[in-house]
Write an enzyme that holds these catalytic residues in place. Structure first.
Site, PDB file in Angstrom:
ATOM      1  N   MET A  28      38.215  46.311  41.405  1.00 49.73           N
ATOM      2  CA  MET A  28      38.167  47.774  41.375  1.00 49.73           C
ATOM      3  C   MET A  28      36.761  48.226  40.950  1.00 49.73           C
ATOM      4  O   MET A  28      36.573  49.359  40.503  1.00 49.73           O
ATOM      5  CB  MET A  28      39.227  48.327  40.427  1.00 49.73           C
ATOM      6  CG  MET A  28      40.639  47.950  40.895  1.00 49.73           C
ATOM      7  SD  MET A  28      41.928  49.112  40.412  1.00 49.73           S
ATOM      8  CE  MET A  28      41.809  49.074  38.653  1.00 49.73           C
ATOM      9  N   GLY A  29      35.778  47.329  41.078  1.00 50.19           N
ATOM     10  CA  GLY A  29      34.394  47.693  40.783  1.00 50.19           C
ATOM     11  C   GLY A  29      34.090  47.731  39.296  1.00 50.19           C
ATOM     12  O   GLY A  29      34.844  47.212  38.473  1.00 50.19           O
ATOM     13  N   HIS A  32      31.708  43.076  35.841  1.00 51.00           N
ATOM     14  CA  HIS A  32      31.193  42.411  34.641  1.00 51.00           C
ATOM     15  C   HIS A  32      31.142  40.909  34.920  1.00 51.00           C
ATOM     16  O   HIS A  32      31.488  40.452  36.023  1.00 51.00           O
ATOM     17  CB  HIS A  32      32.057  42.752  33.429  1.00 51.00           C
ATOM     18  CG  HIS A  32      33.524  42.548  33.647  1.00 51.00           C
ATOM     19  ND1 HIS A  32      34.079  41.298  33.815  1.00 51.00           N
ATOM     20  CD2 HIS A  32      34.552  43.436  33.756  1.00 51.00           C
ATOM     21  CE1 HIS A  32      35.380  41.418  33.995  1.00 51.00           C
ATOM     22  NE2 HIS A  32      35.708  42.708  33.981  1.00 51.00           N
ATOM     23  N   HIS A  35      34.055  39.141  36.724  1.00 53.74           N
ATOM     24  CA  HIS A  35      34.085  39.240  38.188  1.00 53.74           C
ATOM     25  C   HIS A  35      33.070  38.261  38.812  1.00 53.74           C
ATOM     26  O   HIS A  35      33.354  37.603  39.815  1.00 53.74           O
ATOM     27  CB  HIS A  35      33.698  40.650  38.650  1.00 53.74           C
ATOM     28  CG  HIS A  35      34.667  41.714  38.237  1.00 53.74           C
ATOM     29  ND1 HIS A  35      34.350  42.692  37.324  1.00 53.74           N
ATOM     30  CD2 HIS A  35      35.943  41.975  38.636  1.00 53.74           C
ATOM     31  CE1 HIS A  35      35.379  43.511  37.175  1.00 53.74           C
ATOM     32  NE2 HIS A  35      36.364  43.093  37.953  1.00 53.74           N
ATOM     33  N   ASP A 148      44.340  38.852  33.452  1.00 59.79           N
ATOM     34  CA  ASP A 148      45.520  39.601  33.897  1.00 59.79           C
ATOM     35  C   ASP A 148      46.591  38.589  34.301  1.00 59.79           C
ATOM     36  O   ASP A 148      46.921  38.440  35.476  1.00 59.79           O
ATOM     37  CB  ASP A 148      45.151  40.527  35.058  1.00 59.79           C
ATOM     38  CG  ASP A 148      44.108  41.547  34.630  1.00 59.79           C
ATOM     39  OD1 ASP A 148      44.380  42.333  33.721  1.00 59.79           O
ATOM     40  OD2 ASP A 148      42.990  41.535  35.192  1.00 59.79           O
ATOM     41  N   GLN A 151      49.619  39.597  36.340  1.00 57.64           N
ATOM     42  CA  GLN A 151      49.207  39.935  37.713  1.00 57.64           C
ATOM     43  C   GLN A 151      49.079  38.667  38.565  1.00 57.64           C
ATOM     44  O   GLN A 151      49.468  38.653  39.737  1.00 57.64           O
ATOM     45  CB  GLN A 151      47.878  40.687  37.672  1.00 57.64           C
ATOM     46  CG  GLN A 151      47.255  40.935  39.031  1.00 57.64           C
ATOM     47  CD  GLN A 151      46.064  41.877  38.960  1.00 57.64           C
ATOM     48  OE1 GLN A 151      46.223  43.085  38.963  1.00 57.64           O
ATOM     49  NE2 GLN A 151      44.862  41.333  38.898  1.00 57.64           N
ATOM     50  N   VAL A 174      36.851  35.260  30.997  1.00 60.74           N
ATOM     51  CA  VAL A 174      35.477  35.225  30.472  1.00 60.74           C
ATOM     52  C   VAL A 174      35.418  36.176  29.290  1.00 60.74           C
ATOM     53  O   VAL A 174      35.915  37.310  29.367  1.00 60.74           O
ATOM     54  CB  VAL A 174      34.458  35.634  31.565  1.00 60.74           C
ATOM     55  CG1 VAL A 174      33.038  35.640  31.007  1.00 60.74           C
ATOM     56  CG2 VAL A 174      34.555  34.670  32.742  1.00 60.74           C
ATOM     57  N   SER A 184      36.573  46.031  32.495  1.00 59.53           N
ATOM     58  CA  SER A 184      35.849  47.279  32.791  1.00 59.53           C
ATOM     59  C   SER A 184      36.232  48.348  31.779  1.00 59.53           C
ATOM     60  O   SER A 184      35.431  49.227  31.452  1.00 59.53           O
ATOM     61  CB  SER A 184      36.181  47.755  34.200  1.00 59.53           C
ATOM     62  OG  SER A 184      35.955  46.707  35.106  1.00 59.53           O
TER      63      SER A 184
HETATM   64  O1  PAF Z   1      42.708  43.247  38.813  1.00 59.51           O
HETATM   65  C1  PAF Z   1      42.280  44.225  39.464  1.00 59.51           C
HETATM   66  O2  PAF Z   1      41.113  44.612  39.360  1.00 59.51           O
HETATM   67  C2  PAF Z   1      43.222  44.958  40.400  1.00 59.51           C
HETATM   68  O3  PAF Z   1      44.513  44.994  39.892  1.00 59.51           O
HETATM   69  C3  PAF Z   1      43.200  44.400  41.832  1.00 59.51           C
HETATM   70  C4  PAF Z   1      43.704  42.956  41.887  1.00 59.51           C
HETATM   71  C5  PAF Z   1      41.787  44.447  42.400  1.00 59.51           C
HETATM   72  C6  PAF Z   1      44.112  45.241  42.733  1.00 59.51           C
HETATM   73  O4  PAF Z   1      43.699  46.564  42.778  1.00 59.51           O
END
Ligand code: PAF
Length: 296
Positions: A28-29, A32, A35, A148, A151, A174, A184
């Site tokens: 989602m941009g 850091h 990512h 996450d 997730q 990390v 973020s």
């Molecule tokens: O973890 C995230 O940043 C979001 O949940 C994802 C996997 C990009 C889905 O929008």
């Protein structure tokens, strides 16, 4: 590095990579080091790397922070170009959810507890957008952070249940030098709140230490985490959990399956989550090979 906004253009560019492996990092941009670590792993494993930047509205409840979620596309693109990414897919909301959009992916079971209980529409939004992104990008492998944890379990379940031909790769969390998991949303913290935030990691470490010293009573481990969080007045715990690492059901005892410790804590305006895996108890043979059974 190509930057594309339209699904049609992405599909054409992706075709040109076939038959080589494509690694995909959905984000989602507001990137850091966490990512960038996923990108590095994707580069190691694949000939090409695609990253998506899309703040997905369907995973935010109406009262949540969609409008204020941090964004900095220019900086993100710079970081991704430096990291050697081939293609960034940054679609507008209308490309992913046109006006007549009406299909959602609901994963059962593992979405019901923890984050799913606290944020009832969250995983429906995540599963829907990840499924759509997998269909659009058609990656060989997709990369998610253990930060996450739930997730990653939900995405694996969906990928299996819907027979999506994607290998889901989970990479370690990390952390900042003081143990705070990179996120973020850490940018919401004031200086004082930022100083308080490592208490999440300290709570996890304290519970893991008890486990390593032989504690198996899950409620005792929860209590250890609660007690550590209580030492920080700015920390407002939402949940602490000691659960089965696959089903996410709360445990009474940590058995041979090990456990996942997880917690969600509000500090000022930020809702922070973190987790740690308690590895399954080693077998007798492994004990002998490792020497001291309490060695890490
Ligand atoms: O973890 C995230 O940043 C979001 O949940 C994802 C996997 C990009 C889905 O929008």
């Amino acid at each position: 590095m190509q930057v594309l906004e339209q699904i049609r253009d992405l599909r054409i560019a992706r075709q040109a990579y076939a038959p080589a492996d494509v690694g995909f990092v959905p984000t989602m941009g507001y990137l850091h080091a966490g990512h960038l670590h996923l990108v590095e792993q994707a580069r190691r494993d694949n000939a090409h790397v695609i990253v998506s930047i899309f703040v997905n509205p369907t995973q935010f409840a109406p009262h949540e922070d969609l409008a204020t979620y941090p964004r900095n596309m220019e900086r993100d693109l710079h970081l991704l170009a430096e990291a050697g990414v081939d293609l960034v897919f940054a679609p507008p909301v209308s490309a992913i959810y046109p006006d007549d959009y009406n299909t959602y992916v609901e994963v059962g079971g593992v979405t019901e507890m923890l984050e799913g209980a606290a944020r009832p529409t969250f995983f429906r939004g995540v599963a829907t957008v990840v499924c759509k992104l997998f269909n659009i990008v058609q990656p060989t492998r997709a990369y998610f952070g253990q930060k996450d944890y739930q997730q990653t379990i939900v995405v694996r379940q969906m990928t299996r249940d819907l027979n999506l031909p994607v290998e889901v790769v989970v990479c370690p969390t990390v952390r900042e030098r003081d143990g705070l998991a990179m996120s973020s949303r850490n940018s919401y913290l004031s200086v004082t709140e930022r100083r308080a935030a490592p208490v999440l990691y300290q709570a996890l470490i304290a519970a893991r230490r008890h486990y390593q010293q032989g504690a198996r009573d899950a409620e005792l481990l929860r209590e250890v985490m609660r007690n550590m969080l209580a030492t920080e007045p700015l920390a407002k715990p939402e949940y602490v959990s000691v659960a089965d690492p696959q089903t996410l059901q709360e445990l009474a005892q940590v058995g041979d399956q090990g456990a996942v410790l997880s917690l969600a804590v509000r500090i000022g305006p930020a809702r922070l989550i973190d987790n740690m895996l308690l590895e399954p108890r080693p077998t007798e043979t492994e004990h002998r090979l490792k020497g001291d059974p309490h060695d890490e």
